[in-house]
Motif scaffolding. Structure first.
Motif, short mmCIF file in Angstrom:
data_model
loop_
_atom_site.label_atom_id
_atom_site.label_comp_id
_atom_site.label_asym_id
_atom_site.label_seq_id
_atom_site.Cartn_x
_atom_site.Cartn_y
_atom_site.Cartn_z
N PHE A 44 29.03 -60.65 44.34
CA PHE A 44 28.18 -61.79 43.73
C PHE A 44 27.57 -63.04 44.09
CE2 PHE A 44 28.57 -63.86 39.77
CZ PHE A 44 28.61 -63.25 39.06
N ILE A 45 28.61 -63.51 44.80
CA ILE A 45 28.10 -64.78 45.25
C ILE A 45 26.45 -64.97 46.15
CG2 ILE A 45 28.29 -67.01 46.53
CD1 ILE A 45 29.80 -66.72 43.95
N THR A 46 26.14 -63.89 46.70
CA THR A 46 25.15 -63.95 47.00
C THR A 46 24.42 -63.24 46.86
OG1 THR A 46 26.04 -61.48 48.62
CG2 THR A 46 26.46 -63.65 50.21
N CYS A 47 24.40 -62.35 45.90
CA CYS A 47 23.57 -61.93 45.11
C CYS A 47 22.33 -63.35 43.82
CB CYS A 47 23.82 -61.58 43.99
SG CYS A 47 24.28 -58.99 44.56
N ASN A 48 23.87 -64.37 43.84
CA ASN A 48 23.42 -64.93 42.59
C ASN A 48 21.99 -65.93 43.13
OD1 ASN A 48 25.02 -64.40 40.69
ND2 ASN A 48 26.66 -66.18 41.35
N TYR A 49 22.27 -65.87 44.64
CA TYR A 49 21.00 -66.12 45.54
C TYR A 49 19.67 -66.11 45.05
CZ TYR A 49 18.02 -67.99 49.02
OH TYR A 49 17.08 -68.33 49.89
N PHE A 50 19.46 -64.96 45.08
CA PHE A 50 17.74 -64.03 44.34
C PHE A 50 17.80 -64.31 42.52
CE2 PHE A 50 19.77 -62.16 47.79
CZ PHE A 50 18.54 -61.76 48.45
N GLU A 51 17.91 -64.99 41.48
CA GLU A 51 17.67 -65.56 41.22
C GLU A 51 16.80 -66.40 41.21
OE1 GLU A 51 21.68 -67.16 38.53
OE2 GLU A 51 22.14 -64.67 39.00
N LYS A 52 16.82 -67.13 42.38
CA LYS A 52 15.49 -68.08 42.65
C LYS A 52 14.05 -67.73 41.80
CE LYS A 52 17.81 -70.96 46.47
NZ LYS A 52 17.72 -71.64 46.09
N ASN A 53 13.31 -68.75 41.88
CA ASN A 53 12.13 -68.19 41.17
C ASN A 53 10.74 -67.28 42.31
OD1 ASN A 53 12.32 -68.76 38.48
ND2 ASN A 53 11.75 -70.92 38.76
#
Length: 225
Positions: A44-53
């Protein structure tokens, strides 16, 4: 940083919302549940990285969001004690991961194409391009067989009295598969992408504070954090 309170909150949630299930759990079962929680939390935490534009137009981004959402749902479904439901969710996760990795390797394809391509075509086109392809193919075949009843299934698996009996072995069953999914996600998706970027300080701090030490060690081994 010690994040035990997060896993404890999860256990308390189960105790409040599924007391009958919680009361049947031994200390070893609770420890496995916490281990499962942290494994899913790493994803979950590492997936959040891909929320970048910079990733907003990638053909895999919506699949990744779905993957993150559905793997988190495992934590909510466990107290239902329904192996078929869990197998269906695991099969969905394996297919999402397959398409995420396929999209990463075929960035010229539209998301709609990545979603529609049949597994055989994806498998052929990923030959020689993955570290854990055999493991991913095995998971796909195993869970497809389970949910499509390729082999005969005892009818008592769908007996409501049977479902009401707490089967704590399902916790380790799910954990083992999640660990395998996590390894494929890490080595064939996350690491190859993060090795090509310089992580910002905020992301490094998040990873250092919120990931398990064992998972941080994996990322350190690839010079990511």
């Amino acid at each position: 940083m010690n994040n035990d309170w997060l896993a404890n909150n999860y256990v308390e949630y189960i105790q409040a919302n599924s007391p009958q299930y919680h009361n049947k759990l031994e200390e070893a079962d609770l420890n496995l549940l916490k281990e499962l929680f942290f494994s899913i939390n790493d994803i979950f935490i590492t997936c959040n990285y891909f929320e970048k534009n910079e990733f907003s137009d990638k053909n895999f981004i919506n699949l990744l969001k779905e993957f993150k959402s559905y793997i988190s749902r495992l934590l909510m479904v466990i107290p239902l004690n329904d192996k078929y439901l869990l197998d269906s969710l695991l099969r969905l996760l394996v297919e999402k991961l397959y398409r995420i990795i396929y999209g990463k390797h075929h960035h010229n394809l539209l998301e709609s194409s990545v979603r529609r391509h049949e597994r055989r075509k994806m498998s052929d086109r990923l030959n020689g391009r993955m570290l854990k392809k055999t493991e991913l193919d095995t998971l796909y075949s195993t869970y497809s067989s389970l949910i499509h009843h390729t082999n005969s299934t005892p009818t008592d698996l769908f007996n409501f009295r049977r479902l009401a009996e707490v089967n704590t072995a399902l916790i380790s069953y799910i954990l083992n598969t999640v660990v395998e999914i996590k390894e494929i996600y890490t080595l064939d998706f996350l690491v190859p992408i993060l090795q090509r970027v310089n992580l910002d300080l905020s992301t490094k701090m998040t990873f250092n504070n919120d990931l398990q030490q064992s998972y941080k060690n994996t990322l350190l081994a690839y010079n990511i954090i």
